[in-house]
Design a protein around this motif. Structure first.
Motif, PDB file in Angstrom:
ATOM      1  N   ARG A  39      17.006  13.927  -9.240  1.00 12.31           N
ATOM      2  CA  ARG A  39      15.906  14.229 -10.158  1.00 12.31           C
ATOM      3  C   ARG A  39      16.293  14.026 -11.627  1.00 12.31           C
ATOM      4  N   ASN A  40      17.537  13.652 -11.890  1.00 13.04           N
ATOM      5  CA  ASN A  40      17.922  13.369 -13.267  1.00 13.04           C
ATOM      6  C   ASN A  40      17.227  12.074 -13.692  1.00 13.04           C
ATOM      7  N   ALA A  41      16.594  12.085 -14.839  1.00 15.25           N
ATOM      8  CA  ALA A  41      15.788  10.945 -15.291  1.00 15.25           C
ATOM      9  C   ALA A  41      16.602   9.875 -16.022  1.00 15.25           C
ATOM     10  N   PHE A  42      17.921  10.022 -16.108  1.00 20.35           N
ATOM     11  CA  PHE A  42      18.727   9.093 -16.895  1.00 20.35           C
ATOM     12  C   PHE A  42      18.464   7.638 -16.548  1.00 20.35           C
ATOM     13  N   TRP A  43      18.531   7.286 -15.275  1.00 16.27           N
ATOM     14  CA  TRP A  43      18.429   5.867 -14.888  1.00 16.27           C
ATOM     15  C   TRP A  43      17.045   5.306 -15.199  1.00 16.27           C
ATOM     16  N   ARG A  44      16.010   6.129 -15.092  1.00 16.85           N
ATOM     17  CA  ARG A  44      14.667   5.676 -15.474  1.00 16.85           C
ATOM     18  C   ARG A  44      14.557   5.537 -16.989  1.00 16.85           C
ATOM     19  N   LEU A  45      15.137   6.481 -17.721  1.00 16.57           N
ATOM     20  CA  LEU A  45      15.054   6.441 -19.182  1.00 16.57           C
ATOM     21  C   LEU A  45      15.800   5.244 -19.757  1.00 16.57           C
ATOM     22  N   ILE A  46      17.035   5.040 -19.354  1.00 16.36           N
ATOM     23  CA  ILE A  46      17.820   3.931 -19.905  1.00 16.36           C
ATOM     24  C   ILE A  46      17.293   2.599 -19.371  1.00 16.36           C
ATOM     25  N   GLY A  47      16.768   2.603 -18.163  1.00 15.85           N
ATOM     26  CA  GLY A  47      16.126   1.397 -17.641  1.00 15.85           C
ATOM     27  C   GLY A  47      14.940   0.989 -18.495  1.00 15.85           C
ATOM     28  N   GLY A  48      14.184   1.967 -18.985  1.00 16.63           N
ATOM     29  CA  GLY A  48      13.075   1.674 -19.883  1.00 16.63           C
ATOM     30  C   GLY A  48      13.544   1.071 -21.197  1.00 16.63           C
TER      31      GLY A  48
END
Length: 172
Positions: A39-48
């Motif tokens: 549920r950590n959003a890191f990969w979605r955030l940095i992917g953006g």
């Protein structure tokens, strides 16, 4: 209480942006992966930031894409005592050698702190960053910090400036 230790830095000579967390949580330590909690959003955030869908890739491919984009990862704490995963529970932290790492990265333009604990501890060490390196505070990607994803993504989008290769030696 058992000490928990972080991971080695993920950097190379082309790293322009270094993202620093505090200390990996239990799910990340078990998975032996940065930002390993599902549920950590890191990969979605940095992917953006780099316009790539990283979350669905195998971990080694995620790291390879970050390196290719000029992004490095590490933590401000090398080890600490901590029951569970919350930063508020960290006791007796041993600082990572942030200054040594930052000074070893010739292309570095910015250091971003993923969350308040990383910013507080990291800024204490890097109070006078090397010339041309900007320090950036980010909202935590952790699921423990319930700010809406779109608000986090807006703040994280500011990282794109540090990755722009057309810019001169100035950090953004």
């Amino acid at each position: 209480m058992t000490r928990k230790a972080g991971f080695d830095p993920v950097v190379d000579a082309k790293t322009r942006l270094l993202i620093l967390g505090s200390l990996p949580g239990d799910a990340s330590l078990r998975a032996a992966q940065y930002y390993g909690h599902p549920r950590n959003a890191f990969w979605r955030l940095i992917g953006g930031v780099i316009d790539q869908d990283l979350a669905g890739l195998p971990y080694d491919d995620r790291l390879a894409r970050l390196r290719a984009a000029g992004i490095g990862l590490w933590d401000v704490i090398a080890s600490a005592e901590r029951p569970g995963s919350l930063d508020a529970a960290i006791r007796r932290p041993e600082a990572a050698d942030l200054r040594g790492l930052v000074e070893s990265l010739p292309a570095l333009r910015a250091v971003a702190f993923n969350g308040g604990t990383a910013a507080r501890l990291g800024r204490a060490v890097l109070a006078a960053p090397p010339a041309g390196v900007t320090l950036i505070d980010l909202p935590s990607s952790s699921p423990a910090h319930a700010r809406p994803f779109d608000q986090k993504a807006e703040a994280w989008a500011a990282l794109a400036g540090a990755l722009d290769q057309r810019r001169t030696g100035q950090a953004g």
